[in-house]
Write a protein that holds these residues in place. Structure first.
Motif, PDB file in Angstrom:
ATOM      1  N   ASN A  64      68.499  26.734  49.750  1.00 25.55           N
ATOM      2  CA  ASN A  64      68.770  25.746  48.695  1.00 25.55           C
ATOM      3  C   ASN A  64      68.663  26.373  47.312  1.00 25.55           C
ATOM      4  O   ASN A  64      69.463  26.080  46.419  1.00 25.55           O
ATOM      5  CB  ASN A  64      67.805  24.569  48.816  1.00 25.55           C
ATOM      6  CG  ASN A  64      68.086  23.686  50.016  1.00 25.55           C
ATOM      7  OD1 ASN A  64      69.219  23.634  50.491  1.00 25.55           O
ATOM      8  ND2 ASN A  64      67.066  23.000  50.523  1.00 25.55           N
ATOM      9  N   VAL A  65      67.678  27.252  47.131  1.00 25.63           N
ATOM     10  CA  VAL A  65      67.524  27.942  45.841  1.00 25.63           C
ATOM     11  C   VAL A  65      68.709  28.865  45.595  1.00 25.63           C
ATOM     12  O   VAL A  65      69.219  28.954  44.459  1.00 25.63           O
ATOM     13  CB  VAL A  65      66.199  28.731  45.806  1.00 25.63           C
ATOM     14  CG1 VAL A  65      66.118  29.589  44.542  1.00 25.63           C
ATOM     15  CG2 VAL A  65      65.017  27.785  45.880  1.00 25.63           C
ATOM     16  N   LEU A  66      69.166  29.548  46.630  1.00 22.82           N
ATOM     17  CA  LEU A  66      70.366  30.399  46.493  1.00 22.82           C
ATOM     18  C   LEU A  66      71.560  29.577  46.033  1.00 22.82           C
ATOM     19  O   LEU A  66      72.305  29.982  45.135  1.00 22.82           O
ATOM     20  CB  LEU A  66      70.686  31.075  47.830  1.00 22.82           C
ATOM     21  CG  LEU A  66      69.735  32.169  48.307  1.00 22.82           C
ATOM     22  CD1 LEU A  66      70.135  32.635  49.714  1.00 22.82           C
ATOM     23  CD2 LEU A  66      69.739  33.357  47.351  1.00 22.82           C
ATOM     24  N   SER A  67      71.742  28.404  46.644  1.00 22.95           N
ATOM     25  CA  SER A  67      72.869  27.541  46.279  1.00 22.95           C
ATOM     26  C   SER A  67      72.745  27.060  44.840  1.00 22.95           C
ATOM     27  O   SER A  67      73.724  27.064  44.085  1.00 22.95           O
ATOM     28  CB  SER A  67      72.922  26.349  47.237  1.00 22.95           C
ATOM     29  OG  SER A  67      73.964  25.467  46.894  1.00 22.95           O
ATOM     30  N   THR A  68      71.551  26.682  44.448  1.00 24.55           N
ATOM     31  CA  THR A  68      71.306  26.213  43.075  1.00 24.55           C
ATOM     32  C   THR A  68      71.624  27.298  42.055  1.00 24.55           C
ATOM     33  O   THR A  68      72.103  27.010  40.950  1.00 24.55           O
ATOM     34  CB  THR A  68      69.842  25.766  42.915  1.00 24.55           C
ATOM     35  OG1 THR A  68      69.567  24.707  43.835  1.00 24.55           O
ATOM     36  CG2 THR A  68      69.564  25.303  41.499  1.00 24.55           C
ATOM     37  N   ASN A  69      71.376  28.564  42.455  1.00 29.21           N
ATOM     38  CA  ASN A  69      71.626  29.685  41.547  1.00 29.21           C
ATOM     39  C   ASN A  69      73.019  30.294  41.736  1.00 29.21           C
ATOM     40  O   ASN A  69      73.293  31.383  41.220  1.00 29.21           O
ATOM     41  CB  ASN A  69      70.562  30.761  41.754  1.00 29.21           C
ATOM     42  CG  ASN A  69      69.229  30.399  41.130  1.00 29.21           C
ATOM     43  OD1 ASN A  69      68.968  30.718  39.983  1.00 29.21           O
ATOM     44  ND2 ASN A  69      68.377  29.702  41.891  1.00 29.21           N
ATOM     45  N   ASN A  70      73.877  29.589  42.468  1.00 32.48           N
ATOM     46  CA  ASN A  70      75.264  30.019  42.685  1.00 32.48           C
ATOM     47  C   ASN A  70      75.355  31.425  43.288  1.00 32.48           C
ATOM     48  O   ASN A  70      76.219  32.231  42.921  1.00 32.48           O
ATOM     49  CB  ASN A  70      76.048  29.974  41.371  1.00 32.48           C
ATOM     50  CG  ASN A  70      76.152  28.572  40.807  1.00 32.48           C
ATOM     51  OD1 ASN A  70      76.481  27.628  41.519  1.00 32.48           O
ATOM     52  ND2 ASN A  70      75.844  28.420  39.526  1.00 32.48           N
TER      53      ASN A  70
END
Length: 259
Positions: A64-70
């Motif tokens: 989820n953090v990876l997705s948030t940080n594109n």
């Protein structure tokens, strides 16, 4: 590329120390051509590593953090199992994670005391329905240099993983020599990073992919960095029907210069 051996999820083991370090590793991996990583946090019954539902949740949070940080990187769930007698009891209790919920397990051994009964160890995994991948075998010189024993392990059902740094000789020339001997004899099935950080033991594969592609063939490089790792993720069998016959060993430098 797919990295089947990496310690990228933070605050779990001796890999990424915090989220910033993990994100730096992720960006480095992505820039290096890696789009999928199997997180292989250490599992050792003797030590209190994060495991089970806590590890599963940590991987979900990190994605989820990876997705948030594109950051377009997929991180899958797994463990690197440390072999000892207690581990065999854990196998039956299923207290660990296979690689992406497949039949494949990643197994490491003590550098100082590689098991003399390795064939029996492989057999114990296989009869339980697992496909053992022996991690960074170049770290165990008594094993890696015994090509006939490696051959027997493969025939028994084991697969062999080596580290990308060893392919290039970054760790030591001795490790590189062992890796190249194994590759020469068709005894390597995966090259992975065993990444632990963004400045040391980094999650990079491209240089080793280019080396194998140029020194051997693109077909082999694709097999070690794409096809076989994808088979693990998809829980598909990897063809081991090829005959493994240890060849006459060439001198290390003579072989390098002959490529």
């Amino acid at each position: 590329m797919i990295d089947i051996h990496c310690h990228i999820v933070p605050d779990i083991d001796d890999g990424a120390s915090d989220m910033n370090e993990a994100l730096s590793m992720a960006r480095l991996a992505l820039d290096n051509g890696i789009n999928t990583i199997i997180n292989t946090s250490h599992f050792n019954p003797v030590f209190n590593y994060t495991s089970s539902t806590k590890l599963k949740k940590a991987v979900e949070v990190f994605n989820n953090v990876l997705s948030t940080n594109n950051i377009d990187l997929q991180v899958l769930l797994g463990n690197e199992l440390y072999y000892n007698k207690e581990l065999m009891h854990c196998l039956d209790k299923k207290e660990f994670f296979c690689l992406n919920n497949s039949d494949y397990i990643l197994v490491e051994f003590s550098n100082a005391s590689f098991p003399s009964n390795i064939l029996d160890v492989v057999y114990e995994f296989v009869i339980r329905g697992y496909i053992p991948i022996l991690a960074h075998v170049e770290r165990y010189p008594s094993f890696a240099k015994n090509l006939k024993l490696v051959q027997k392990c493969i025939e028994c059902g084991a697969l062999i993983q080596v580290n990308s740094s060893s392919v290039l000789g970054s760790s030591s020339s001795s490790s590189q020599e062992s890796v190249l001997d194994l590759i020469d004899n068709n005894m390597v099935h995966f090259v992975a990073s065993d990444g632990h950080g963004s400045t040391r033991r980094r999650p990079i594969l491209k240089n080793s992919y280019d080396f194998i592609s140029g020194s051997y063939s693109k077909e082999l490089a694709d097999k070690l960095f794409f096809t076989n790792p994808q088979a693990v993720i998809d829980n598909e069998k990897i063809d081991l029907s090829e005959v493994y016959i240890p060849s006459k060993k060439l001198g290390f430098f003579k072989r390098l210069f002959s490529r």
